[in-house]
Design a protein around this motif. Structure first.
Motif, mmCIF file in Angstrom:
data_model
loop_
_atom_site.group_PDB
_atom_site.id
_atom_site.type_symbol
_atom_site.label_atom_id
_atom_site.label_comp_id
_atom_site.label_asym_id
_atom_site.label_seq_id
_atom_site.Cartn_x
_atom_site.Cartn_y
_atom_site.Cartn_z
ATOM 1 N N UNK A 54 68.789 25.048 35.546
ATOM 2 C CA UNK A 54 67.942 25.543 36.609
ATOM 3 C C UNK A 54 66.850 26.404 36.015
ATOM 4 N N UNK A 55 65.928 26.823 36.866
ATOM 5 C CA UNK A 55 64.839 27.675 36.421
ATOM 6 C C UNK A 55 64.718 28.841 37.381
ATOM 7 N N UNK A 56 64.623 30.044 36.815
ATOM 8 C CA UNK A 56 64.387 31.252 37.605
ATOM 9 C C UNK A 56 63.169 31.933 37.009
ATOM 10 N N UNK A 57 62.129 32.081 37.815
ATOM 11 C CA UNK A 57 60.866 32.680 37.370
ATOM 12 C C UNK A 57 60.369 32.061 36.069
ATOM 13 N N UNK A 58 60.333 30.765 36.025
ATOM 14 C CA UNK A 58 59.846 30.003 34.877
ATOM 15 C C UNK A 58 60.704 30.163 33.627
ATOM 16 N N UNK A 59 61.893 30.692 33.776
ATOM 17 C CA UNK A 59 62.806 30.838 32.634
ATOM 18 C C UNK A 59 63.941 29.836 32.807
ATOM 19 N N UNK A 60 64.137 28.960 31.817
ATOM 20 C CA UNK A 60 65.211 27.967 31.926
ATOM 21 C C UNK A 60 66.580 28.619 31.735
ATOM 22 N N UNK A 61 67.514 28.222 32.575
ATOM 23 C CA UNK A 61 68.881 28.728 32.514
ATOM 24 C C UNK A 61 69.813 27.524 32.456
ATOM 25 N N UNK A 62 70.816 27.609 31.601
ATOM 26 C CA UNK A 62 71.834 26.565 31.504
ATOM 27 C C UNK A 62 73.165 27.204 31.882
ATOM 28 N N UNK A 63 73.869 26.592 32.810
ATOM 29 C CA UNK A 63 75.201 27.063 33.191
ATOM 30 C C UNK A 63 76.171 25.945 32.849
ATOM 31 N N UNK A 64 77.196 26.288 32.089
ATOM 32 C CA UNK A 64 78.213 25.309 31.688
ATOM 33 C C UNK A 64 79.559 25.821 32.166
ATOM 34 N N UNK A 65 80.314 24.943 32.801
ATOM 35 C CA UNK A 65 81.649 25.314 33.275
ATOM 36 C C UNK A 65 82.673 24.374 32.651
ATOM 37 N N UNK A 66 83.795 24.934 32.274
ATOM 38 C CA UNK A 66 84.903 24.148 31.741
ATOM 39 C C UNK A 66 86.139 24.481 32.571
ATOM 40 N N UNK A 67 86.393 23.697 33.619
ATOM 41 C CA UNK A 67 87.539 23.997 34.482
ATOM 42 C C UNK A 67 88.878 23.995 33.742
ATOM 43 N N UNK A 68 89.039 23.128 32.743
ATOM 44 C CA UNK A 68 90.315 23.094 32.005
ATOM 45 C C UNK A 68 90.552 24.382 31.235
ATOM 46 N N UNK A 69 89.502 24.956 30.667
ATOM 47 C CA UNK A 69 89.624 26.217 29.934
ATOM 48 C C UNK A 69 89.400 27.414 30.862
ATOM 49 N N UNK A 70 89.032 27.153 32.117
ATOM 50 C CA UNK A 70 88.771 28.192 33.113
ATOM 51 C C UNK A 70 87.678 29.160 32.637
ATOM 52 N N UNK A 71 86.571 28.599 32.129
ATOM 53 C CA UNK A 71 85.471 29.423 31.618
ATOM 54 C C UNK A 71 84.144 28.964 32.207
ATOM 55 N N UNK A 72 83.234 29.920 32.336
ATOM 56 C CA UNK A 72 81.865 29.659 32.755
ATOM 57 C C UNK A 72 80.963 30.414 31.808
ATOM 58 N N UNK A 73 79.843 29.783 31.457
ATOM 59 C CA UNK A 73 78.881 30.416 30.560
ATOM 60 C C UNK A 73 77.487 30.145 31.113
ATOM 61 N N UNK A 74 76.720 31.212 31.329
ATOM 62 C CA UNK A 74 75.301 31.092 31.682
ATOM 63 C C UNK A 74 74.520 31.461 30.431
ATOM 64 N N UNK A 75 73.491 30.672 30.118
ATOM 65 C CA UNK A 75 72.754 30.886 28.870
ATOM 66 C C UNK A 75 71.256 30.720 29.113
ATOM 67 N N UNK A 76 70.493 31.572 28.455
ATOM 68 C CA UNK A 76 69.039 31.493 28.500
ATOM 69 C C UNK A 76 68.536 31.481 27.061
ATOM 70 N N UNK A 77 67.824 30.424 26.649
ATOM 71 C CA UNK A 77 67.264 30.426 25.294
ATOM 72 C C UNK A 77 66.114 31.430 25.223
ATOM 73 N N UNK A 78 66.089 32.230 24.156
ATOM 74 C CA UNK A 78 65.059 33.261 24.029
ATOM 75 C C UNK A 78 64.048 32.919 22.934
ATOM 76 N N UNK A 79 64.550 32.577 21.753
ATOM 77 C CA UNK A 79 63.649 32.256 20.639
ATOM 78 C C UNK A 79 64.468 31.670 19.508
ATOM 79 N N UNK A 80 63.778 31.199 18.483
ATOM 80 C CA UNK A 80 64.455 30.733 17.291
ATOM 81 C C UNK A 80 65.097 31.941 16.602
ATOM 82 N N UNK A 81 66.254 31.730 16.027
ATOM 83 C CA UNK A 81 66.912 32.812 15.289
ATOM 84 C C UNK A 81 66.314 32.973 13.896
#
Length: 176
Positions: A54-81
């Motif tokens: 999804x996108x919030x204020x022109x910032x891309x957001x990725x949300x990944x859910x793993x029901x088997x592991x019962x985990x959710x992760x929201x991630x926003x790429x910021x820059x190259x490391x």
């Protein structure tokens, strides 16, 4: 349609205030419920398996859910490391301690990310909204205040950094 963060934050704070008046039991968070909430936030969000982009204020957001592991992760790429200095990495760790709130800066696959990780099933709607706000704020404030929101934990190093910045800007203002 993209939602703007100030309105998003206002709606979030209003929903938190209402929630404090009358506790409501929410059903467990599932991948489908997560997707339904995100599609209300961004009707143009794209679902692919366990990932939602999804996108919030022109910032891309990725949300990944793993029901088997019962985990959710929201991630926003910021820059190259690549090119992150030891001073910048230390600053990111300081922010993780006192200004990033529940979100965190992280490095993976050659990128700097804003992340929020939570067990999936107990995740509540307002926590998800807060997670999205915090990760977007980490990206927006990278290189400045490194903040997930308005709160700062007083026991960290960032207050001194903010005070130095405040004094520097205050001195500049004296010339006006």
């Amino acid at each position: 349609m993209r939602i703007h963060l100030p309105l998003f934050a206002f709606l979030f704070s209003a929903s938190v205030a209402l929630a404090q008046d009358a506790p409501v039991s929410e059903p467990p968070m599932t991948l489908q419920r997560l997707a339904d909430i995100i599609l209300v936030i961004d009707p143009e969000a794209e679902l692919a398996g366990n990932a939602i982009e999804l996108t919030i204020e022109d910032i891309p957001v990725i949300v990944i859910a793993d029901p088997r592991a019962n985990r959710m992760r929201a991630m926003v790429p910021i820059r190259s490391a690549d090119g992150l200095t030891s001073e910048e990495l230390a600053r990111l760790m300081q922010a993780n301690f006192d200004t990033a709130l529940d979100a965190r800066y992280a490095v993976a696959r050659g990128r700097l990310w804003g992340t929020y990780i939570h067990p999936l099933s107990p995740l509540e709607k307002d926590q998800l909204i807060s997670a999205l706000i915090q990760t977007v704020n980490l990206a927006r404030t990278y290189g400045q205040t490194y903040s997930g929101g308005a709160e700062v934990f007083g026991g960290g190093d960032s207050n001194g950094i903010y005070q130095d910045l405040f004094e520097k800007l205050q001195k500049k203002g004296q010339d006006l």
